[in-house]
Design a protein around this motif. Structure first.
Motif, PDB file in Angstrom:
ATOM      1  N   ASP A   5      47.196  62.120  91.721  1.00  0.00           N
ATOM      2  CA  ASP A   5      46.686  61.762  90.400  1.00  0.00           C
ATOM      3  C   ASP A   5      47.877  61.645  89.457  1.00  0.00           C
ATOM      4  O   ASP A   5      48.534  62.637  89.161  1.00  0.00           O
ATOM      5  CB  ASP A   5      45.701  62.826  89.907  1.00  0.00           C
ATOM      6  CG  ASP A   5      45.064  62.448  88.583  1.00  0.00           C
ATOM      7  OD1 ASP A   5      45.115  61.257  88.232  1.00  0.00           O
ATOM      8  OD2 ASP A   5      44.518  63.338  87.905  1.00  0.00           O
ATOM      9  N   ASP A   7      49.850  60.523  85.865  1.00  0.00           N
ATOM     10  CA  ASP A   7      49.771  60.184  84.452  1.00  0.00           C
ATOM     11  C   ASP A   7      51.142  59.701  84.005  1.00  0.00           C
ATOM     12  O   ASP A   7      51.959  59.298  84.830  1.00  0.00           O
ATOM     13  CB  ASP A   7      49.255  61.363  83.621  1.00  0.00           C
ATOM     14  CG  ASP A   7      50.133  62.614  83.740  1.00  0.00           C
ATOM     15  OD1 ASP A   7      51.338  62.474  84.035  1.00  0.00           O
ATOM     16  OD2 ASP A   7      49.620  63.725  83.519  1.00  0.00           O
ATOM     17  N   SER A   8      51.418  59.742  82.714  1.00  0.00           N
ATOM     18  CA  SER A   8      52.677  59.187  82.212  1.00  0.00           C
ATOM     19  C   SER A   8      53.886  60.075  82.469  1.00  0.00           C
ATOM     20  O   SER A   8      55.026  59.638  82.305  1.00  0.00           O
ATOM     21  CB  SER A   8      52.559  58.921  80.709  1.00  0.00           C
ATOM     22  OG  SER A   8      52.331  60.141  80.007  1.00  0.00           O
TER      23      SER A   8
END
Length: 198
Positions: A5, A7-8
């Motif tokens: 998973d 993200d940034s």
């Protein structure tokens, strides 16, 4: 099943302890992480943490560990009580490359040139936009320029051949973007030619 998973800032890897089909209990799980470009020059190992409550093994990998954008790999290994390791599986994901349009104009009589860059696409942000400019084969007259940001979102660099030993010929212009992960990519290449005034 191994999941990633992203993200940034991180890529979180996780796997269920209930789904592990291994002979004997695993004492620990770790993963090797690296980017495809330049082999395994940025390979690092991370220990996964076990949660009894959620029955998962997981760890967050900081994206700043990668030296290159592109395809990144995660290989997971489990250690048994006798310290032997077994391969549990792997995953990959992509850190997208930045891009920018580049146009070059020049004035042969004055020996000046301008580099205009627009339509910046930087999934991980753009910390610096710069260009390396040179004409000599040994790059002895290479000079780096940091682009100026304009109000309309374009980037510009203006210079002249006096900064490059007044050399006459074809100049190479390589534009680089350093993103907010600290990864520096060459994103566009152009040339401009200066001819003798005689």
């Amino acid at each position: 099943e191994i999941s990633v998973d992203r993200d940034s800032k991180t890529a979180e890897i996780a796997l269920s302890s209930e789904e592990l089909k291994t002979p004997g209990a695993l004492k620990s799980i770790r993963c090797a992480v690296w980017s495809e470009t330049n082999g395994q020059d940025d390979l690092k190992w991370y220990e996964l943490e076990h949660s009894i409550l959620s029955k998962t093994w997981s760890q967050k990998i900081p994206l700043t560990m990668f030296k290159s954008t592109g395809t990144c790999y995660i290989h997971v290994y489990g250690a048994k009580s006798d310290k032997t390791e077994i391969f549990l599986g792997g995953k990959s994901f992509v850190l997208e490359n930045p891009s920018i349009n580049v146009s070059v104009s020049s004035d042969n009589a004055k020996g000046t040139y301008s580099i205009v860059m627009d339509n910046l696409k930087a999934p991980w942000g753009a910390d610096t936009v710069e260009a390396a400019v040179w004409s000599q084969g040994d790059q002895s007259n290479l000079k780096w320029y940091k682009a100026e940001v304009n109000d309309n979102g374009t980037y510009t660099i203006t210079s002249d051949i006096s900064k490059h030993k007044y050399d006459i010929g074809v100049y190479n212009i390589h534009v680089y973007i350093t993103d907010e992960l600290g990864i520096k990519n060459c994103v566009n290449c152009k040339t401009v030619e200066f001819k003798s005034k005689i």
